[in-house]
Design a protein around this motif. Structure first.
Motif, PDB file in Angstrom:
ATOM      1  N   THR A 242       0.841  -1.200   0.000  1.00  0.00           N
ATOM      2  CA  THR A 242       0.000   0.000   0.000  1.00  0.00           C
ATOM      3  C   THR A 242       0.878   1.252   0.000  1.00  0.00           C
ATOM      4  O   THR A 242       0.460   2.318  -0.426  1.00  0.00           O
ATOM      5  CB  THR A 242      -0.961   0.056   1.211  1.00  0.00           C
ATOM      6  OG1 THR A 242      -0.198   0.071   2.421  1.00  0.00           O
ATOM      7  CG2 THR A 242      -1.888  -1.155   1.229  1.00  0.00           C
TER       8      THR A 242
ATOM      9  N   ILE B  88      -5.308  -9.246  -2.047  1.00  0.00           N
ATOM     10  CA  ILE B  88      -6.374  -9.473  -3.032  1.00  0.00           C
ATOM     11  C   ILE B  88      -7.259 -10.653  -2.634  1.00  0.00           C
ATOM     12  O   ILE B  88      -8.472 -10.614  -2.805  1.00  0.00           O
ATOM     13  CB  ILE B  88      -5.786  -9.621  -4.468  1.00  0.00           C
ATOM     14  CG1 ILE B  88      -6.880  -9.480  -5.529  1.00  0.00           C
ATOM     15  CG2 ILE B  88      -5.019 -10.905  -4.664  1.00  0.00           C
ATOM     16  CD1 ILE B  88      -6.344  -9.256  -6.935  1.00  0.00           C
TER      17      ILE B  88
ATOM     18  N   PHE C  87      -6.215  -3.860   2.254  1.00  0.00           N
ATOM     19  CA  PHE C  87      -6.794  -3.171   1.099  1.00  0.00           C
ATOM     20  C   PHE C  87      -7.086  -1.740   1.519  1.00  0.00           C
ATOM     21  O   PHE C  87      -7.689  -1.509   2.570  1.00  0.00           O
ATOM     22  CB  PHE C  87      -8.096  -3.823   0.584  1.00  0.00           C
ATOM     23  CG  PHE C  87      -8.677  -3.052  -0.575  1.00  0.00           C
ATOM     24  CD1 PHE C  87      -8.136  -3.178  -1.854  1.00  0.00           C
ATOM     25  CD2 PHE C  87      -9.724  -2.154  -0.382  1.00  0.00           C
ATOM     26  CE1 PHE C  87      -8.635  -2.430  -2.925  1.00  0.00           C
ATOM     27  CE2 PHE C  87     -10.230  -1.403  -1.443  1.00  0.00           C
ATOM     28  CZ  PHE C  87      -9.685  -1.544  -2.716  1.00  0.00           C
TER      29      PHE C  87
ATOM     30  N   ARG D 268     -15.035  -7.591  -8.754  1.00  0.00           N
ATOM     31  CA  ARG D 268     -14.817  -7.797  -7.316  1.00  0.00           C
ATOM     32  C   ARG D 268     -15.474  -6.700  -6.476  1.00  0.00           C
ATOM     33  O   ARG D 268     -15.586  -6.821  -5.257  1.00  0.00           O
ATOM     34  CB  ARG D 268     -13.318  -7.815  -6.985  1.00  0.00           C
ATOM     35  CG  ARG D 268     -12.605  -9.067  -7.433  1.00  0.00           C
ATOM     36  CD  ARG D 268     -11.157  -8.987  -6.964  1.00  0.00           C
ATOM     37  NE  ARG D 268     -10.310  -9.872  -7.721  1.00  0.00           N
ATOM     38  CZ  ARG D 268      -9.976 -11.099  -7.337  1.00  0.00           C
ATOM     39  NH1 ARG D 268     -10.434 -11.578  -6.206  1.00  0.00           N
ATOM     40  NH2 ARG D 268      -9.193 -11.835  -8.088  1.00  0.00           N
ATOM     41  N   PHE D 269     -15.856  -5.598  -7.151  1.00  0.00           N
ATOM     42  CA  PHE D 269     -16.490  -4.458  -6.463  1.00  0.00           C
ATOM     43  C   PHE D 269     -17.681  -3.958  -7.280  1.00  0.00           C
ATOM     44  O   PHE D 269     -17.664  -2.830  -7.766  1.00  0.00           O
ATOM     45  CB  PHE D 269     -15.489  -3.308  -6.305  1.00  0.00           C
ATOM     46  CG  PHE D 269     -14.295  -3.587  -5.437  1.00  0.00           C
ATOM     47  CD1 PHE D 269     -14.400  -3.572  -4.054  1.00  0.00           C
ATOM     48  CD2 PHE D 269     -13.045  -3.837  -6.004  1.00  0.00           C
ATOM     49  CE1 PHE D 269     -13.288  -3.805  -3.253  1.00  0.00           C
ATOM     50  CE2 PHE D 269     -11.934  -4.070  -5.212  1.00  0.00           C
ATOM     51  CZ  PHE D 269     -12.057  -4.055  -3.828  1.00  0.00           C
TER      52      PHE D 269
ATOM     53  N   VAL E 146      -9.602  -7.844   0.032  1.00  0.00           N
ATOM     54  CA  VAL E 146     -10.536  -7.320  -0.980  1.00  0.00           C
ATOM     55  C   VAL E 146     -11.974  -7.806  -0.751  1.00  0.00           C
ATOM     56  O   VAL E 146     -12.901  -6.996  -0.772  1.00  0.00           O
ATOM     57  CB  VAL E 146     -10.035  -7.629  -2.423  1.00  0.00           C
ATOM     58  CG1 VAL E 146     -11.153  -7.488  -3.455  1.00  0.00           C
ATOM     59  CG2 VAL E 146      -8.873  -6.705  -2.781  1.00  0.00           C
TER      60      VAL E 146
ATOM     61  N   THR F 191      -3.870  -3.010  -2.945  1.00  0.00           N
ATOM     62  CA  THR F 191      -3.759  -4.089  -1.965  1.00  0.00           C
ATOM     63  C   THR F 191      -2.343  -4.118  -1.388  1.00  0.00           C
ATOM     64  O   THR F 191      -1.432  -3.482  -1.916  1.00  0.00           O
ATOM     65  CB  THR F 191      -4.014  -5.463  -2.624  1.00  0.00           C
ATOM     66  OG1 THR F 191      -3.082  -5.599  -3.707  1.00  0.00           O
ATOM     67  CG2 THR F 191      -5.425  -5.586  -3.147  1.00  0.00           C
TER      68      THR F 191
ATOM     69  N   VAL G 224      -8.014  -1.245 -10.159  1.00  0.00           N
ATOM     70  CA  VAL G 224      -9.237  -2.051 -10.046  1.00  0.00           C
ATOM     71  C   VAL G 224      -9.742  -2.459 -11.431  1.00  0.00           C
ATOM     72  O   VAL G 224     -10.045  -3.628 -11.670  1.00  0.00           O
ATOM     73  CB  VAL G 224     -10.338  -1.307  -9.248  1.00  0.00           C
ATOM     74  CG1 VAL G 224     -11.632  -2.117  -9.225  1.00  0.00           C
ATOM     75  CG2 VAL G 224      -9.866  -1.033  -7.823  1.00  0.00           C
TER      76      VAL G 224
ATOM     77  N   ALA H 262     -13.470  -5.824   2.096  1.00  0.00           N
ATOM     78  CA  ALA H 262     -13.747  -4.441   1.683  1.00  0.00           C
ATOM     79  C   ALA H 262     -15.020  -4.375   0.850  1.00  0.00           C
ATOM     80  O   ALA H 262     -15.879  -3.521   1.070  1.00  0.00           O
ATOM     81  CB  ALA H 262     -12.562  -3.879   0.900  1.00  0.00           C
ATOM     82  N   ASN H 263     -15.158  -5.308  -0.088  1.00  0.00           N
ATOM     83  CA  ASN H 263     -16.354  -5.295  -0.951  1.00  0.00           C
ATOM     84  C   ASN H 263     -17.633  -5.543  -0.160  1.00  0.00           C
ATOM     85  O   ASN H 263     -18.630  -4.856  -0.363  1.00  0.00           O
ATOM     86  CB  ASN H 263     -16.217  -6.323  -2.079  1.00  0.00           C
ATOM     87  CG  ASN H 263     -17.465  -6.323  -2.949  1.00  0.00           C
ATOM     88  OD1 ASN H 263     -17.883  -5.271  -3.439  1.00  0.00           O
ATOM     89  ND2 ASN H 263     -18.078  -7.482  -3.113  1.00  0.00           N
TER      90      ASN H 263
ATOM     91  N   TYR I 171      -7.470  -5.878 -10.401  1.00  0.00           N
ATOM     92  CA  TYR I 171      -8.349  -6.593  -9.453  1.00  0.00           C
ATOM     93  C   TYR I 171      -9.686  -6.911 -10.108  1.00  0.00           C
ATOM     94  O   TYR I 171     -10.340  -7.864  -9.736  1.00  0.00           O
ATOM     95  CB  TYR I 171      -8.592  -5.782  -8.172  1.00  0.00           C
ATOM     96  CG  TYR I 171      -7.358  -5.169  -7.553  1.00  0.00           C
ATOM     97  CD1 TYR I 171      -6.166  -5.885  -7.457  1.00  0.00           C
ATOM     98  CD2 TYR I 171      -7.380  -3.870  -7.072  1.00  0.00           C
ATOM     99  CE1 TYR I 171      -5.035  -5.308  -6.898  1.00  0.00           C
ATOM    100  CE2 TYR I 171      -6.247  -3.287  -6.505  1.00  0.00           C
ATOM    101  CZ  TYR I 171      -5.078  -4.006  -6.428  1.00  0.00           C
ATOM    102  OH  TYR I 171      -3.969  -3.433  -5.878  1.00  0.00           O
TER     103      TYR I 171
END
Ligand SMILES: [Zn+2]
Length: 456
Positions: free
Chosen positions: A206, A432, A407, A383-384, A436, A393, A375, A439-440, A379
Motif C-alpha cells: 500500500t 487481493i 486493502f 470484485r467491487f 478485498v 492491496t 481495479v 472491503a467489498n 483486481y
C-alpha cells in the motif's frame, strides 16, 4: 538611572510577575480541570471509577449506543452493536482512551473549563453526542472480519466524518471476559485500543502509493518510462529485493497494477533518501493526525540510516516504515478529492473540520487515475460491483508471524464518497485474496444504506 525611571522599572517588573502568575494559574486550571473530572470522589459522575452520569451517545441514525438510566450507564440492547461499536463508544472505566466516553467526557458530563462547574440536566446527564458512526455498518464490518484481528475503517472524504472504525479483538461490555488480564495467548492483544486510531502497521505494497507520488513529483519522464522485471531488483553489490512475479516490461501504471517490487524498489533507490522522505512527510508520515479531542498514532518513515537497499525495501512498504490506518484513510481522501486536500477526520456527525494538504493536485489526479486503473485492469470491477472502486492491496511481511493483508481504497461514486481501509493481521492470505472480499462486503452494505435509490 534617575528615580522615576527606577520606579517605573520596579512597577513593570511587578506587573510582569503578576501576569506570569495569572498565566500559570490559568494554565494549571486548564490542565488539571480535566483530571479533576475523572477523580473517583466525583460521586455525581463516577462510582468506583466508572462513568455513570453523562449524556447519551447515539450513532448517525440516532440509535442509542450509550445512555444513563436511573443512575446506571446502559448500552445498546443488541450484542453485535455493542461489540462492533465498543471501541468508538468506549467503556465506562475509560480503559479505551479513544472511545467517546473518554475522549468526549468533558462534553458528556457538561463540565465547563471556564467556571469549573457541571451543567448537569435534571436527570443528572450532561450533553448528548451524536456520532457519525453507523452502528449497522459497523456490525457488517465486524462480521466480515470473521476471526481476524485488525481493523476496518470508513472515512467520508467529502465531510471528514468517520462512518466506521471497527477494531478486533473486541468484547461485550455486558459480559466482559474475566481472563483479559491473565490470558497468556494473544487473543486479547491490544483489546483496549482502537487499532484504526492508535494502531501502527507495516504498510507493505500500500506504500507504493507514496513511492508513486514521489516519482510523479520528481522524475520528469516517469510517464514515458518502462520497467523490466526479471523477478527481482538487484543493486550494484548484489543485494536483492525479490518480486512477487516475473512481470516483463511495463509502463508506470502497469507496474503499479501488478504491484511490481522490481519497479518500485528501483524507483525508491533512484529517488534517494531526501526526495522520498520529503514526499512521505508531505503525505503525512512523521506527522500527527488529530480526530476531535485525541491524536492518532504517528506514522513513521525514517531513512536517516538507509543505504540504497534499505530505501528499496522502504519503497515497497517494508524496512522500518509503519503506518496508522486513520492516517492512511485521510491520505487516500486527498487522492479521491483529486486536489491533494481532505477534511480532518471527525467522529461527530455534521461537524465542520479544516482541510489537510497531503500532495499537489497534479499528483492527486494522477494517483486517482492509477488507483482506478488498478481495479479496472487488475483486481477487476467484478470484485467491487457498482462501486467505481479505486485502490491498492498489500501483503505486508512482519516479524511477528504471517503477513498482514491490506486493502486501501475508495468509491468514486459522488453519492458514496467513502474511503475504506482493511487490515487483517497475520492473515497469511494476500491483500487481493482476503482483504478485498472484506472491503467489498462492507462497501456493498454501505451502498444499500447510503444510496437510497440504489436498485438491487
Ligand atoms: Zn515484478
Amino acid at each position: 538611572m534617575n528615580r522615576i525611571a527606577k520606579r517605573s522599572y520596579f512597577m513593570y517588573t511587578f506587573a510582569l510577575a503578576f501576569l506570569i502568575g495569572l498565566v500559570l494559574l490559568f494554565f494549571n486550571m486548564q490542565i488539571n480541570s480535566t483530571k479533576w473530572v475523572i477523580k473517583d470522589y466525583n460521586k455525581h459522575l463516577y462510582t468506583n471509577g466508572e462513568l455513570l452520569a453523562a449524556g447519551s451517545i447515539t450513532d448517525t441514525y440516532g440509535t442509542v449506543l450509550a445512555e444513563t438510566k436511573d443512575g446506571k450507564r446502559e448500552y445498546n440492547s443488541d450484542k453485535n452493536i455493542r461489540m462492533a461499536t465498543l471501541h468508538v463508544v468506549g467503556d465506562t472505566a475509560g480503559f479505551i482512551s479513544t472511545g467517546a466516553q473518554n475522549a468526549f467526557k468533558t462534553e458528556l458530563t457538561g463540565y465547563s473549563h471556564l467556571t469549573g462547574v457541571y451543567n448537569l440536566k435534571k436527570d443528572g446527564a450532561g450533553k448528548n453526542i451524536q456520532l457519525s458512526i453507523n452502528a449497522k455498518l459497523s456490525v457488517t464490518a465486524m462480521k466480515a472480519m470473521g476471526s481476524y484481528q485488525g481493523t476496518v475503517g470508513i472515512y467520508n472524504y467529502k465531510t471528514g466524518e468517520i462512518i466506521c472504525a471497527v477494531s478486533m479483538p473486541t468484547y461485550d461490555l455486558y459480559n466482559k471476559p474475566k481472563d483479559i488480564a491473565t490470558d497468556k495467548t494473544d487473543k486479547y492483544e491490544g483489546i483496549y485500543m482502537n487499532r484504526f486510531f492508535t494502531g501502527l502497521y507495516t504498510p507493505g505494497s500500500t506504500f507504493k502509493i507514496v513511492t508513486a507520488c514521489s516519482a510523479i513529483d520528481n522524475i520528469i519522464d516517469i510517464n514515458t518510462r518502462t520497467f523490466t522485471c526479471n523477478g527481482a531488483w538487484v543493486n550494484k553489490v548484489g543485494n536483492k529485493v525479490k518480486c512477487n512475479g516475473v512481470h516483463g516490461t511495463r509502463n508506470f501504471e502497469g507496474a503499479l497494477n501488478c504491484s511490481c517490487n522490481t519497479a518500485f524498489a528501483g524507483l525508491a533507490a533512484e529517488l534517494g533518501n531526501e526526495k522520498l522522505t520529503k514526499t512521505a512527510e508531505q503525505c503525512g508520515f512523521n506527522q500527527t493526525i488529530t480526530v476531535d479531542n485525541f491524536r492518532c498514532a504517528r506514522s513513521r518513515f525514517d531513512l536517516s540510516k538507509a543505504y540504497d537497499i534499505d530505501r528499496a525495501w522502504a519503497g515497497i512498504g517494508q524496512y522500518t516504515t509503519m503506518v496508522n490506518p486513520c492516517h492512511m484513510a485521510t491520505m487516500l481522501g486527498a487522492i479521491a478529492n483529486r486536489t491533494g486536500y481532505t477534511p480532518e477526520p471527525t467522529l461527530i456527525k455534521g461537524k465542520y473540520t479544516s482541510k489537510i494538504n497531503f500532495m499537489g493536485s497534479v499528483s492527486a489526479k494522477r494517483l486517482d487515475n492509477m488507483l482506478r486503473s488498478n481495479v479496472m485492469n487488475y483486481y477487476k470491477d467484478s470484485r467491487f460491483p457498482n462501486l467505481d472502486m479505486c485502490g491498492k492491496t498489500g501483503t505486508a511481511e512482519v516479524s511477528t508471524g504471517r503477513p498482514h493483508a491490506w486493502f486501501v481504497g475508495y468509491s468514486q461514486r459522488p453519492d458514496l464518497p467513502f474511503v475504506i481501509i482493511v487490515v487483517l493481521e497475520n492473515s497469511g492470505g494476500t491483500g487481493i485474496g482476503t482483504a478485498v472480499p472484506v472491503a467489498n462486503q462492507v462497501m456493498q452494505e454501505a451502498l444499500k444504506l447510503y444510496v437510497t435509490n440504489y436498485m438491487h
